[in-house]
Design a protein around this motif. Structure first.
Motif, PDB file in Angstrom:
ATOM      1  N   HIS A 120      -9.186   2.365  12.216  1.00 24.94           N
ATOM      2  CA  HIS A 120      -9.681   0.994  12.128  1.00 24.94           C
ATOM      3  C   HIS A 120      -9.433   0.474  10.721  1.00 24.94           C
ATOM      4  O   HIS A 120     -10.026   0.951   9.746  1.00 24.94           O
ATOM      5  N   ILE A 121      -8.559  -0.497  10.587  1.00 22.69           N
ATOM      6  CA  ILE A 121      -8.125  -1.000   9.280  1.00 22.69           C
ATOM      7  C   ILE A 121      -8.309  -2.522   9.220  1.00 22.69           C
ATOM      8  O   ILE A 121      -8.062  -3.219  10.206  1.00 22.69           O
ATOM      9  N   GLY A 122      -8.726  -3.002   8.052  1.00 26.15           N
ATOM     10  CA  GLY A 122      -8.848  -4.439   7.823  1.00 26.15           C
ATOM     11  C   GLY A 122     -10.262  -4.964   7.864  1.00 26.15           C
ATOM     12  O   GLY A 122     -10.470  -6.175   7.719  1.00 26.15           O
ATOM     13  N   ASN A 123     -11.256  -4.080   8.042  1.00 26.01           N
ATOM     14  CA  ASN A 123     -12.619  -4.558   8.245  1.00 26.01           C
ATOM     15  C   ASN A 123     -13.236  -5.215   7.006  1.00 26.01           C
ATOM     16  O   ASN A 123     -14.147  -6.033   7.131  1.00 26.01           O
ATOM     17  N   THR A 124     -12.746  -4.874   5.803  1.00 22.56           N
ATOM     18  CA  THR A 124     -13.291  -5.516   4.599  1.00 22.56           C
ATOM     19  C   THR A 124     -12.409  -6.657   4.108  1.00 22.56           C
ATOM     20  O   THR A 124     -12.667  -7.225   3.046  1.00 22.56           O
ATOM     21  N   GLY A 125     -11.364  -6.990   4.853  1.00 19.28           N
ATOM     22  CA  GLY A 125     -10.512  -8.103   4.472  1.00 19.28           C
ATOM     23  C   GLY A 125      -9.744  -7.846   3.197  1.00 19.28           C
ATOM     24  O   GLY A 125      -9.376  -6.708   2.877  1.00 19.28           O
ATOM     25  N   TRP A 126      -9.506  -8.915   2.441  1.00 20.61           N
ATOM     26  CA  TRP A 126      -8.740  -8.842   1.186  1.00 20.61           C
ATOM     27  C   TRP A 126      -9.456  -9.683   0.143  1.00 20.61           C
ATOM     28  O   TRP A 126      -9.880 -10.799   0.436  1.00 20.61           O
ATOM     29  N   ASN A 127      -9.599  -9.143  -1.064  1.00 23.27           N
ATOM     30  CA  ASN A 127     -10.264  -9.885  -2.129  1.00 23.27           C
ATOM     31  C   ASN A 127      -9.320 -10.091  -3.302  1.00 23.27           C
ATOM     32  O   ASN A 127      -8.178  -9.646  -3.281  1.00 23.27           O
ATOM     33  N   ASP A 128      -9.807 -10.762  -4.332  1.00 26.60           N
ATOM     34  CA  ASP A 128      -8.978 -11.069  -5.492  1.00 26.60           C
ATOM     35  C   ASP A 128      -9.240 -10.145  -6.672  1.00 26.60           C
ATOM     36  O   ASP A 128      -8.761 -10.400  -7.773  1.00 26.60           O
ATOM     37  N   GLU A 129      -9.990  -9.059  -6.462  1.00 22.62           N
ATOM     38  CA  GLU A 129     -10.364  -8.174  -7.565  1.00 22.62           C
ATOM     39  C   GLU A 129      -9.737  -6.778  -7.496  1.00 22.62           C
ATOM     40  O   GLU A 129      -9.570  -6.132  -8.526  1.00 22.62           O
ATOM     41  N   ASP A 130      -9.405  -6.296  -6.311  1.00 19.49           N
ATOM     42  CA  ASP A 130      -9.056  -4.881  -6.155  1.00 19.49           C
ATOM     43  C   ASP A 130      -7.561  -4.585  -6.150  1.00 19.49           C
ATOM     44  O   ASP A 130      -7.167  -3.426  -5.977  1.00 19.49           O
ATOM     45  N   ASP A 131      -6.706  -5.589  -6.339  1.00 20.26           N
ATOM     46  CA  ASP A 131      -5.271  -5.317  -6.408  1.00 20.26           C
ATOM     47  C   ASP A 131      -4.975  -4.380  -7.580  1.00 20.26           C
ATOM     48  O   ASP A 131      -5.545  -4.527  -8.659  1.00 20.26           O
ATOM     49  N   GLU A 132      -4.063  -3.447  -7.372  1.00 17.45           N
ATOM     50  CA  GLU A 132      -3.658  -2.525  -8.430  1.00 17.45           C
ATOM     51  C   GLU A 132      -2.380  -2.957  -9.139  1.00 17.45           C
ATOM     52  O   GLU A 132      -1.895  -2.273 -10.035  1.00 17.45           O
ATOM     53  N   SER A 133      -1.833  -4.095  -8.741  1.00 15.84           N
ATOM     54  CA  SER A 133      -0.659  -4.666  -9.396  1.00 15.84           C
ATOM     55  C   SER A 133      -0.574  -6.126  -8.978  1.00 15.84           C
ATOM     56  O   SER A 133      -1.476  -6.650  -8.313  1.00 15.84           O
ATOM     57  N   SER A 134       0.518  -6.789  -9.316  1.00 13.80           N
ATOM     58  CA  SER A 134       0.654  -8.215  -9.061  1.00 13.80           C
ATOM     59  C   SER A 134       1.074  -8.554  -7.643  1.00 13.80           C
ATOM     60  O   SER A 134       1.131  -9.730  -7.277  1.00 13.80           O
ATOM     61  N   ARG A 135       1.374  -7.531  -6.813  1.00 12.44           N
ATOM     62  CA  ARG A 135       1.880  -7.805  -5.470  1.00 12.44           C
ATOM     63  C   ARG A 135       1.698  -6.591  -4.571  1.00 12.44           C
ATOM     64  O   ARG A 135       1.337  -5.493  -5.029  1.00 12.44           O
ATOM     65  N   ILE A 136       1.944  -6.775  -3.285  1.00  9.61           N
ATOM     66  CA  ILE A 136       2.029  -5.668  -2.337  1.00  9.61           C
ATOM     67  C   ILE A 136       3.399  -5.022  -2.496  1.00  9.61           C
ATOM     68  O   ILE A 136       4.423  -5.707  -2.529  1.00  9.61           O
ATOM     69  N   TRP A 137       3.420  -3.675  -2.569  1.00  2.32           N
ATOM     70  CA  TRP A 137       4.679  -2.968  -2.791  1.00  2.32           C
ATOM     71  C   TRP A 137       5.185  -2.231  -1.560  1.00  2.32           C
ATOM     72  O   TRP A 137       6.362  -1.893  -1.486  1.00  2.32           O
ATOM     73  N   VAL A 138       4.328  -1.937  -0.590  1.00  2.89           N
ATOM     74  CA  VAL A 138       4.806  -1.193   0.573  1.00  2.89           C
ATOM     75  C   VAL A 138       5.856  -2.024   1.302  1.00  2.89           C
ATOM     76  O   VAL A 138       5.807  -3.259   1.318  1.00  2.89           O
ATOM     77  N   ALA A 139       6.813  -1.330   1.929  1.00  2.00           N
ATOM     78  CA  ALA A 139       7.838  -2.014   2.702  1.00  2.00           C
ATOM     79  C   ALA A 139       7.293  -2.494   4.037  1.00  2.00           C
ATOM     80  O   ALA A 139       7.753  -3.510   4.581  1.00  2.00           O
ATOM     81  N   GLY A 140       6.316  -1.769   4.579  1.00  7.69           N
ATOM     82  CA  GLY A 140       5.706  -2.128   5.851  1.00  7.69           C
ATOM     83  C   GLY A 140       4.413  -1.364   6.035  1.00  7.69           C
ATOM     84  O   GLY A 140       4.160  -0.376   5.328  1.00  7.69           O
ATOM     85  N   TYR A 141       3.600  -1.809   6.988  1.00 11.42           N
ATOM     86  CA  TYR A 141       2.281  -1.189   7.190  1.00 11.42           C
ATOM     87  C   TYR A 141       2.075  -0.959   8.675  1.00 11.42           C
ATOM     88  O   TYR A 141       2.365  -1.844   9.506  1.00 11.42           O
ATOM     89  N   VAL A 142       1.562   0.244   9.021  1.00  5.67           N
ATOM     90  CA  VAL A 142       1.395   0.655  10.409  1.00  5.67           C
ATOM     91  C   VAL A 142      -0.065   1.039  10.629  1.00  5.67           C
ATOM     92  O   VAL A 142      -0.598   1.907   9.923  1.00  5.67           O
ATOM     93  N   VAL A 143      -0.730   0.404  11.616  1.00 11.18           N
ATOM     94  CA  VAL A 143      -2.129   0.703  11.884  1.00 11.18           C
ATOM     95  C   VAL A 143      -2.339   0.833  13.388  1.00 11.18           C
ATOM     96  O   VAL A 143      -1.564   0.313  14.202  1.00 11.18           O
ATOM     97  N   ARG A 144      -3.420   1.510  13.732  1.00  9.70           N
ATOM     98  CA  ARG A 144      -3.786   1.633  15.145  1.00  9.70           C
ATOM     99  C   ARG A 144      -4.536   0.396  15.613  1.00  9.70           C
ATOM    100  O   ARG A 144      -4.177  -0.247  16.588  1.00  9.70           O
ATOM    101  N   ASP A 145      -5.619   0.073  14.902  1.00  9.15           N
ATOM    102  CA  ASP A 145      -6.547  -0.947  15.364  1.00  9.15           C
ATOM    103  C   ASP A 145      -6.830  -1.909  14.219  1.00  9.15           C
ATOM    104  O   ASP A 145      -7.545  -1.559  13.276  1.00  9.15           O
TER     105      ASP A 145
END
Length: 410
Positions: free
Chosen positions: A67-92
């Motif tokens: 189960h992924i995405g339940n806390t959404g996305w905020n403006d404080e927890d990024d570890e760099s200036s952008r998303i670096w993964v090429a793609g993301y795979v989740v079940r739910d």
């Protein structure tokens, strides 16, 4: 709060591995195609920090937590200036986001940054396949739903072994992070794909951190008169990182204390004369057990690496700078998780670990390593031993000024 993903017509998506195994699911995030190395991460939390970690450049990350995405996305927890993964795979993918700091959904953020995701596939079966067959190239597509045609594209993409990716993620110009409170030390931190929390942890300890591009020369570095040098985490094959390795050897020649993590551990190993090799499927997650061979203590660590150092576990190795030895191992598979360099009096001159003591996201068992770096720099400045060989003891009550927001919430 609806994410928007479930309010629109769902688009089919296809995932194909380079050995021909395929999975059908639904698209989230951006439409289109993504290619990279398929790897899995075992963390149950901290997906925002994972996705913005430059070490994941050109990798397609599979979340083993269902189960992924339940806390959404905020403006404080990024570890760099952008998303670096090429793609993301989740079940739910979570239908709601529920967190007081959430600004938008995971789906919204991936779409805004053009990152392709696939949901509603059997990630348990996919993870077992990667454990059995090893990390491999993969493609995700919403536009090509024929497995044979997508497979042909996957097999045309470059493998991770032999890839030099540091130049893609490093700074273009130097930056300075001032010390918090009184300045005690100056550290030159080489950005090989650094996470934001790492220099923050050093600044909290009175260190003025000079973040430098990977292309920095030894002359440019030494003009800063640093008390210590730090090499960060980063993506790609460490066997290709000849320039950083040569720079580190110059640092060791100059007698400057060194601390490295992750990619910085692998480069330290090469500088000391050891080889590196690719792991079958790597270590990725925030629950990896590591043993300190000197103390026997076990730390639960955050990790993200697909390569490792090939060094003897049972004996030191003589180098022109002193004795090098393995300091930490992974309890799951005995992979080298740390190295140290000492003089004839067993004083610590330089050290590194394969994991992430900045703990964003992850446990705080290893925060003492930043204090150990301070101790080594203090001993060098004082020109004398401190009775511990420059090794801060692992003390669970030792000060750790700031925890990451993710860790405070979970």
């Amino acid at each position: 709060m609806p994410s928007g993903f479930f309010d629109r017509e769902q688009t089919p998506a296809l995932l194909v591995l380079e050995d021909g195994r395929s999975f059908r699911g639904v698209s989230f995030g951006a439409a289109g195609e993504a290619f990279g190395e398929a790897v899995f991460s075992t963390g149950m939390s901290g997906y925002q920090e994972t996705l913005t970690d430059p070490s994941y450049h050109r990798q397609v990350v599979v979340a083993t937590a269902p189960h992924i995405g339940n806390t959404g996305w905020n403006d404080e927890d990024d570890e760099s200036s952008r998303i670096w993964v090429a793609g993301y795979v989740v079940r739910d993918l979570s239908r709601v986001r529920s967190n007081w700091r959430s600004n938008r959904s995971l789906d919204d953020e991936l779409r805004s940054q053009g990152v392709v995701g696939i949901a509603e596939i059997d990630t348990r079966a996919l993870t077992r396949h990667l454990r059995e067959r090893g990390a491999m190239r993969v493609g995700i597509s919403t536009t090509e739903l024929d497995p044979a045609k997508l497979l042909a594209k996957v097999r045309q993409t470059p493998a991770m072994a032999g890839s030099d990716l540091v130049a893609d993620v490093t700074l273009s110009a130097a930056q300075v992070l001032p010390a918090v409170g009184e300045k005690r030390f100056t550290v030159a931190a080489i950005d090989l794909g650094i996470k934001d929390m790492t220099p923050t942890r050093m600044a909290e300890r009175g260190i003025e951190v000079h973040l430098l591009p990977a292309s920095v020369t030894l002359d440019e570095l030494t003009t800063l008169s640093p008390d210590g040098v730090f090499f960060s985490n980063g993506p790609g094959d460490p066997a290709t990182a000849d320039a950083p390795m040569t720079l580190l050897q110059g640092v060791l020649d100059a007698g400057i204390p060194y601390f490295g993590i992750c990619f910085g551990n692998q480069i330290f190993g090469r500088a000391l004369g050891f080889g590196t090799y690719k792991l079958k499927y790597g270590h990725r997650g925030i629950n990896q057990p590591v043993k300190d061979l000197r103390t026997g203590k076990v730390e639960i660590t955050a990790q993200n690496h697909g390569f490792a150092v090939d060094a003897p576990l049972d004996k030191p190795t003589a180098t022109r700078w002193g004795n090098a030895r393995v300091s930490h191992i992974c309890l799951n598979d005995d992979v080298v998780e740390g190295l140290e360099l000492t003089d004839d009096a067993d004083n610590l001159l330089a050290f590194s670990v394969q994991y992430h003591p900045e703990a964003a996201a992850g446990p705080h068992d290893s925060a003492y390593l930043f204090d150990r770096f301070v101790d080594v720099m203090t001993r060098r400045r004082n020109g004398a031993g401190d009775g511990t060989g420059g090794r801060a003891e692992h003390n669970p009550t030792q000060s750790n000024p700031t925890q990451s927001n993710t860790d405070q919430e979970n």
